[in-house]
Design an enzyme around this catalytic site. Structure first.
Site, mmCIF file in Angstrom:
data_model
loop_
_atom_site.group_PDB
_atom_site.id
_atom_site.type_symbol
_atom_site.label_atom_id
_atom_site.label_comp_id
_atom_site.label_asym_id
_atom_site.label_seq_id
_atom_site.Cartn_x
_atom_site.Cartn_y
_atom_site.Cartn_z
ATOM 1 N N HIS A 176 -7.197 78.567 66.054
ATOM 2 C CA HIS A 176 -6.060 78.731 65.148
ATOM 3 C C HIS A 176 -6.401 78.267 63.733
ATOM 4 C CE1 HIS A 176 -1.751 79.244 64.424
ATOM 5 N NE2 HIS A 176 -1.796 78.139 63.710
ATOM 6 N N HIS B 20 3.234 83.543 64.749
ATOM 7 C CA HIS B 20 3.768 82.406 65.504
ATOM 8 C C HIS B 20 4.039 82.888 66.928
ATOM 9 C CE1 HIS B 20 5.449 78.248 64.379
ATOM 10 N NE2 HIS B 20 4.234 78.370 63.926
#
Length: 733
Positions: free
Chosen positions: A41, A87
């Site tokens: 990430h 997200h």
């Protein structure tokens, strides 16, 4: 500490690398810091070697990838700031907060650059809404986006939504934000000035979201439900105060550097700013305003509490900062200082609790070039014999089925929950080819879109990704905007699987090829991997966010039919392709074949032609032909304009292929009768095929092919099918 690094997502090899960097075993706080900063990430360790192939330079590019957001020059000393982020994992577990904080995070990325956010877009992917869990995810994701955007007062002006089985249980929530800044007021996250104070501003720090970045770098499983604490909680009213306080602070000369606290919180903001500036940073955790008692150094450094920023301040200007934040009712606490040794040094109760080189956290994560192979099923799904697909006997029914399919039907149920008119600058609202937002104090406007057909990318990631770029650019051209920049969000499965890495690599190469040919630089973006459910990976979904510039907002064009007797013209050629089409899926339950092939030079000519026709005021409407083919585009323009159409097609193709093929690049335009010859002449000069196919008239859609009437339906019947589908799906038990 038995192999705790494994639990935090680090491999044994990565742990050994950390030991060699530090010259000792790391403590728990340091392991935590590396685990988040070296997660996929934050570090893009599986994608970085591929991302370098994307074109990132261009005459308008002020800031490319590497900062909080990309920045493009739009003239008049103004710049547009843009970024898209995913997200996905948080939204799969806790859809309302996951989506809301996705919006909050992307807004902070924009105003941390000094820009005032002017628009939000959302690119959403869900499973088919035929079970309770999927409906729950859809309802809450949409509500989370709506509530956050509406409360903070930034219009959600557009986006795209698709429903496919592959996204079941792993929805995609990609939020894009765009802002405007004066060129000489752009702020960056580059720490400098030895001895300059470091301040944390905004909300207090709690235990929410700890380890969220590592969580977002794993596949979802049954255990994921237990990771709900990894999902942060957002407060849009707090963020509104933070936004205004930061913009007011930027009017002073107190700020040296600023970065929002997103994934990995204080760890990422400190080490990224220090690393960019080639400096170190000392942080005293006793000075961080906390909202919970007894927080450990590990928890404070990894907290992803929302609505916080880290600011490097000119020495002696701390009070100026505190004054501004006090006015807005927010914290501003000095928690450390810039040092000259390149280390992030964390202190608690007078003791050093972590000491690591900033650069090793921010830049030295290992990079992996994985093994790749063509998926075993690929050849099989690419086979399609058109003769096996029997043309439907009732074309009226086929048309209704296609326009009421979840992917073609109106997304009004979603965007009607968003306030898209707040700030009063929205010139083209959701539901059109692209959204358009005026830039206050000028004649200019920015057009915005997000696009990606994951089904095409599943059938061929290289071609599908080119189509995503081409369609985004075409959508902008349809409203009269010249495409100027891309922000991309690459959503894929687990890259450690050879076939997924093959998809990722080919997709990035496809984006690069299209952006190079169409001359649109990639200025920012995000990668989200490990998007899988029990059945396997999602469709490869490289979402393309794109901005276009309109020099004169009075010249925009929209897709709705404007006047009776206008002549309907198709630009571009139908090559008779139905592989991967909505028609094939909806009417035959098949996801097969090759996606439509795309000639990017042809695409460029068509886009330039449409821009020329709009600039010269020669056309009354324009709409791109994509999902659902010519027939769907025709119905959409007719419904939007509340006017029917009478169409007569001459073709060597099968009737159904003529109506529902999705061959790019094509567009549907309407022209006043007296201007038709001029339009056809200019199209000929641009080497774009142009065919007169009918007129705008009445209140029904009537289509004949080679003299045979095949469709005759009242507009209101079509509108009911098109407008009501998603609402009906969401409300039925």
């Amino acid at each position: 500490m038995d192999k705790i690094w494994r639990e935090l997502g680090l491999t044994d090899e990565e742990y050994e690398k950390i030991i060699s960097i530090l010259g000792r075993e790391p403590n728990i706080t340091e392991i935590g810091m590396y685990s988040v900063m070296w997660s996929e990430h934050c570090a893009y360790k599986n994608s970085k070697p591929l991302l370098k192939y994307l074109p990132t330079k261009g005459e308008r590019v002020i800031q490319g990838p590497g900062e909080n957001a990309g920045v493009l020059d739009i003239g008049d000393n103004l710049a547009v700031v843009m970024k898209i982020e995913s997200h996905n994992h948080p939204s799969a577990i806790e859809p309302y907060q996951g989506a809301a904080t996705g919006v909050g995070g992307i807004i902070r990325d924009i105003f941390t650059m000094g820009a005032r956010p002017i628009a939000l877009l959302d690119s959403l992917r869900f499973g088919i809404p035929d079970d309770k869990r999927t409906k729950y995810l859809i309802e809450n994701v949409v509500a989370g986006i709506a509530d956050y955007g509406n409360c903070i007062g930034i219009p959600t002006v557009g986006g795209d939504t698709y429903f496919e089985e592959s996204y079941k249980g792993n929805p995609l929530v990609n939020a894009m934000c765009v802002g405007i800044v004066e060129k000489d007021k752009i702020k960056k996250g580059i720490a400098k000035g030895i001895g300059n104070p470091v301040m944390i501003v905004g909300a207090t720090t709690g235990r929410d979201g700890i380890g969220g970045a590592s969580f977002a770098s794993q596949e979802l499983s049954e255990e994921s439900e237990e990771k709900r604490p990894s999902v942060q909680v957002g407060d849009p009213f707090m963020e509104k105060l933070l936004l205004e306080a930061c913009l007011e602070l930027f009017e002073t000369d107190a700020v040296v550097a600023i970065q929002d606290m997103g994934a990995a919180g204080l760890t990422s903001s400190s080490c990224e700013m220090a690393s960019r500036g080639g400096v170190g940073m000392e942080i005293d955790l006793d000075k961080v305003p906390l909202r919970e008692k007894g927080m450990t150094p590990y928890e404070i450094m990894l907290s992803e509490s929302q609505e916080r920023m880290l600011v490097v301040v000119e020495k002696g200007k701390e009070e100026d900062v505190q004054k501004v934040f006090k006015k807005w009712g927010l914290n501003a606490a000095t928690i450390g200082k810039i040092t000259d040794d390149g280390m992030i040094r964390v202190i608690k109760e007078g003791k050093i609790v972590a000491e690591v080189p900033a650069k090793s956290l921010a830049e030295d994560a290992p990079q992996y070039i994985r093994e790749e192979e063509v998926p075993k099923w690929q050849e099989d799904v690419n086979k399609l014999n058109i003769n096996e697909v029997k043309p439907p006997e009732d074309m009226n029914k086929a048309l209704k089925d296609v326009i009421s399919s979840l992917n073609v039907a109106s997304k009004e149920w979603i965007y009607s929950q968003y306030d898209y008119m707040v700030r009063t600058d929205t010139a083209i609202t959701p539901g059109m080819d692209a959204a358009v937002v005026r830039i206050k104090g000028t004649k200019k406007a920015i057009a915005l879109t997000t696009d990606c057909n994951g089904r095409y990318c599943y059938l061929d990631p290289y071609i599908g990704s080119q189509i995503a770029v081409a369609e985004a650019a075409r959508n902008l051209c349809m409203v009269g905007a010249k495409p100027i920049g891309v922000t991309d969000c690459l959503n894929f499965g687990n890259p450690e699987k050879k076939e997924i890495y093959w998809q990722l690599k080919n997709s990035i190469f496809g984006i690069a090829k299209a952006c190079e040919t169409l001359q649109i630089p990639v200025v920012s973006g995000n990668v989200s991997l490990y998007n899988e459910n029990e059945e396997g990976a999602i469709y490869p979904t490289p979402v393309i966010g794109m901005a276009g510039l309109i020099e004169d907002v009075s010249k925009i064009c929209t897709m709705d039919f404007k006047k009776e007797r206008d002549v309907i013209i198709i630009l571009g050629e139908n090559k008779g392709e139905i592989g991967g089409s909505e028609y094939l899926k909806v009417c035959f339950g098949m996801v097969k074949g090759q996606p439509p092939q795309i000639d990017l030079e042809e695409e460029k000519r068509l886009q330039e032609l449409v821009l020329k026709l709009i600039e010269e005021g020669l056309i009354n409407s324009s709409h791109d032909i994509s999902e659902g083919g010519f027939a769907a585009a025709l119905v959409e323009s007719a419904i939007s304009g509340k006017k029917g159409a009478k169409i007569s097609l001459q073709t060597s193709l099968r009737e159904d292929v003529e109506l529902f093929s999705e061959s790019p690049p094509r567009a549907l335009i309407t022209v006043s009768p007296e201007k038709v010859e001029e339009v056809l002449k200019i199209a000929y000069e641009y080497q774009v095929p142009a065919q007169k196919v009918g007129v705008v008239e009445g209140k029904k859609i009537a289509i004949e092919v080679n003299g045979k009437k095949i469709i005759d339906l009242p507009l209101e019947v079509l509108e009911e099918s098109w407008r009501g589908r998603i609402k009906w799906e969401m409300e039925r038990n």
